[in-house]
Design a protein around this motif. Structure first.
Motif, PDB file in Angstrom:
ATOM      1  N   ALA A 114      -7.431  -0.259   9.631  1.00 28.06           N
ATOM      2  CA  ALA A 114      -8.165  -0.080  10.644  1.00 28.06           C
ATOM      3  C   ALA A 114      -9.000   1.375  10.573  1.00 28.06           C
ATOM      4  O   ALA A 114      -9.936   1.985  10.828  1.00 28.06           O
ATOM      5  CB  ALA A 114      -7.911  -0.224  12.177  1.00 28.06           C
ATOM      6  N   THR A 115      -7.962   2.365  10.096  1.00 26.21           N
ATOM      7  CA  THR A 115      -8.336   3.900  10.185  1.00 26.21           C
ATOM      8  C   THR A 115      -8.991   4.255   8.581  1.00 26.21           C
ATOM      9  O   THR A 115      -9.176   5.215   8.361  1.00 26.21           O
ATOM     10  CB  THR A 115      -6.810   4.496  10.069  1.00 26.21           C
ATOM     11  N   GLY A 116      -8.778   3.154   7.726  1.00 21.87           N
ATOM     12  CA  GLY A 116      -9.560   3.349   6.361  1.00 21.87           C
ATOM     13  C   GLY A 116      -8.743   4.166   5.485  1.00 21.87           C
ATOM     14  O   GLY A 116      -9.104   4.570   4.558  1.00 21.87           O
ATOM     15  N   SER A 117      -7.153   4.145   5.666  1.00 20.31           N
ATOM     16  CA  SER A 117      -6.228   5.041   4.682  1.00 20.31           C
ATOM     17  C   SER A 117      -5.685   4.106   4.018  1.00 20.31           C
ATOM     18  O   SER A 117      -4.812   4.414   3.273  1.00 20.31           O
ATOM     19  CB  SER A 117      -5.141   5.570   6.135  1.00 20.31           C
ATOM     20  N   ILE A 118      -5.656   2.738   4.064  1.00 15.95           N
ATOM     21  CA  ILE A 118      -4.964   1.898   3.066  1.00 15.95           C
ATOM     22  C   ILE A 118      -5.265   2.064   1.416  1.00 15.95           C
ATOM     23  O   ILE A 118      -6.453   2.328   1.308  1.00 15.95           O
ATOM     24  CB  ILE A 118      -5.270   0.408   3.367  1.00 15.95           C
ATOM     25  N   ASN A 119      -4.231   2.264   0.852  1.00 13.55           N
ATOM     26  CA  ASN A 119      -4.089   2.435  -0.579  1.00 13.55           C
ATOM     27  C   ASN A 119      -3.579   1.434  -1.387  1.00 13.55           C
ATOM     28  O   ASN A 119      -2.453   1.596  -1.525  1.00 13.55           O
ATOM     29  CB  ASN A 119      -4.048   3.830  -0.868  1.00 13.55           C
ATOM     30  N   PHE A 120      -4.102   0.395  -1.656  1.00 13.08           N
ATOM     31  CA  PHE A 120      -3.197  -0.742  -2.392  1.00 13.08           C
ATOM     32  C   PHE A 120      -2.628  -0.259  -3.551  1.00 13.08           C
ATOM     33  O   PHE A 120      -3.178   0.483  -4.353  1.00 13.08           O
ATOM     34  CB  PHE A 120      -4.115  -1.992  -2.554  1.00 13.08           C
ATOM     35  N   VAL A 121      -1.368  -0.763  -3.787  1.00  7.02           N
ATOM     36  CA  VAL A 121      -0.709  -0.257  -5.244  1.00  7.02           C
ATOM     37  C   VAL A 121      -1.317  -0.907  -6.399  1.00  7.02           C
ATOM     38  O   VAL A 121      -1.564  -0.444  -7.205  1.00  7.02           O
ATOM     39  CB  VAL A 121       0.620  -0.732  -4.944  1.00  7.02           C
ATOM     40  N   ILE A 122      -1.762  -2.230  -6.122  1.00  5.99           N
ATOM     41  CA  ILE A 122      -2.476  -2.881  -7.260  1.00  5.99           C
ATOM     42  C   ILE A 122      -3.714  -3.280  -6.840  1.00  5.99           C
ATOM     43  O   ILE A 122      -4.103  -4.010  -5.754  1.00  5.99           O
ATOM     44  CB  ILE A 122      -1.862  -4.302  -7.482  1.00  5.99           C
ATOM     45  N   GLY A 123      -4.904  -2.632  -7.410  1.00  7.12           N
ATOM     46  CA  GLY A 123      -6.164  -2.924  -6.850  1.00  7.12           C
ATOM     47  C   GLY A 123      -7.183  -2.764  -8.010  1.00  7.12           C
ATOM     48  O   GLY A 123      -6.797  -2.368  -9.103  1.00  7.12           O
ATOM     49  N   THR A 133       0.939  -1.296  -0.077  1.00  4.21           N
ATOM     50  CA  THR A 133      -0.068  -0.036  -0.017  1.00  4.21           C
ATOM     51  C   THR A 133       0.889   1.128  -0.052  1.00  4.21           C
ATOM     52  O   THR A 133       2.085   1.178   0.426  1.00  4.21           O
ATOM     53  CB  THR A 133      -1.004   0.109   1.175  1.00  4.21           C
ATOM     54  N   ILE A 134       0.412   2.436  -0.587  1.00  3.43           N
ATOM     55  CA  ILE A 134       1.017   3.629  -0.334  1.00  3.43           C
ATOM     56  C   ILE A 134       0.101   4.601   0.160  1.00  3.43           C
ATOM     57  O   ILE A 134      -0.653   5.396  -0.577  1.00  3.43           O
ATOM     58  CB  ILE A 134       1.515   3.987  -1.998  1.00  3.43           C
ATOM     59  N   ASP A 135       0.163   4.733   1.584  1.00  5.79           N
ATOM     60  CA  ASP A 135      -0.541   5.611   2.350  1.00  5.79           C
ATOM     61  C   ASP A 135       0.404   6.165   3.497  1.00  5.79           C
ATOM     62  O   ASP A 135       1.512   5.560   3.904  1.00  5.79           O
ATOM     63  CB  ASP A 135      -1.583   5.200   2.864  1.00  5.79           C
ATOM     64  N   TRP A 136       0.290   7.315   3.963  1.00  3.51           N
ATOM     65  CA  TRP A 136       1.016   7.804   5.070  1.00  3.51           C
ATOM     66  C   TRP A 136       1.017   7.134   6.240  1.00  3.51           C
ATOM     67  O   TRP A 136       1.761   7.198   7.112  1.00  3.51           O
ATOM     68  CB  TRP A 136       0.857   9.375   5.017  1.00  3.51           C
TER      69      TRP A 136
END
Length: 248
Positions: free
Chosen positions: A239-248, A23-26
């Motif tokens: 859990a925070t809903g910030s996940i941003n999968f690189v491949i999705g 994932t690419i999220d802060w």
């Protein structure tokens, strides 16, 4: 940390990197970086040595962040737009995530490998991971010769100056010295290969090793720490809903 088997350091770094690049999220990057900073205290590097060895990472991360900020995917509110430059909410979030991700992946890799001895690594790769001994010993011999490149470069430079060839253009001088270094390296590599072959390094019989490479509880703890940091970072991001999968 210096007493830990090098293959455990390699495995921990690979596991951590594999989990973080999903994932690419802060959020995940920030959590991983915070957990890693606790372990850096036990890495065995003094603060000065730590920042000296990781200087390239500290420089590359902000530069990558700025590039992403200016040319990242546009989404949300636009704050600045000029030709190819497009600063938006999306590019800002992506820039922060990119910067933190590079730090979270790069810093532990540099710290772990800074305390690795090439001979210990070769022992571990051959005895623990059971890689072909011929490949491992050849790679070890090559790594040991890397330090000679700088000495050879200095000797070539001094020799060329003594012959009056040091006043050529910088680009031309560099190209000429690089070619000479290449020829010298090929000759040395051929001699080394012949010497190793004569001493039985290329044989097909089972090898014996002067030092036993041990993989015990400390090594498993380090591998578990690397996997645990990555898993916790992904869990918090999910859990925070910030996940941003690189491949999705």
């Amino acid at each position: 940390m210096n007493a830990v088997n090098p293959v455990a350091k390699l495995a921990a770094s690979l596991l951590l990197s594999a989990l973080l690049i999903v994932t690419i999220d802060w959020v995940s990057a920030a959590v991983a970086l915070a957990l890693e900073s606790i372990l850096f205290v036990w890495a065995g590097l003094a603060p000065r040595a730590f920042f000296r060895r990781t200087l390239a990472i500290w420089i590359a991360a902000p530069l990558a962040g700025v590039t992403t900020l200016l040319y990242g995917v546009a989404s949300g509110t636009t704050y600045l737009e000029f030709w190819l430059v497009h600063v938006t909410d999306g590019s800002i979030a992506l820039a922060v995530a990119t910067t933190l991700r590079i730090l979270a992946v790069g810093l532990p890799a540099v710290v772990l490998f800074a305390t690795i001895d090439p001979t210990d690594l070769a022992d571990g790769l051959a005895q623990v991971w059971h890689l072909p001994s011929r490949f491992v010993l050849g790679a070890l011999a090559g790594m040991r010769l890397i330090g000679l490149f700088l000495d050879d470069w200095r000797q070539l430079e001094l020799a060329r100056r003594a012959r009056g060839l040091g006043d050529l253009g910088r680009v031309r001088r560099f190209a000429s010295q690089a070619f000479a270094l290449l020829v010298l390296s090929i000759r040395r590599g051929s001699k080394l290969a012949t010497a190793m072959e004569a001493r039985g390094f290329g044989g097909t019989t089972t090898r014996t090793w002067a030092r036993v490479s041990v993989f015990g509880a400390r090594e498993w703890m380090l591998v578990a720490a690397g996997a645990g940091i990555g898993a916790v970072a992904l869990s918090v991001s999910l859990a925070t809903g910030s996940i941003n999968f690189v491949i999705g």
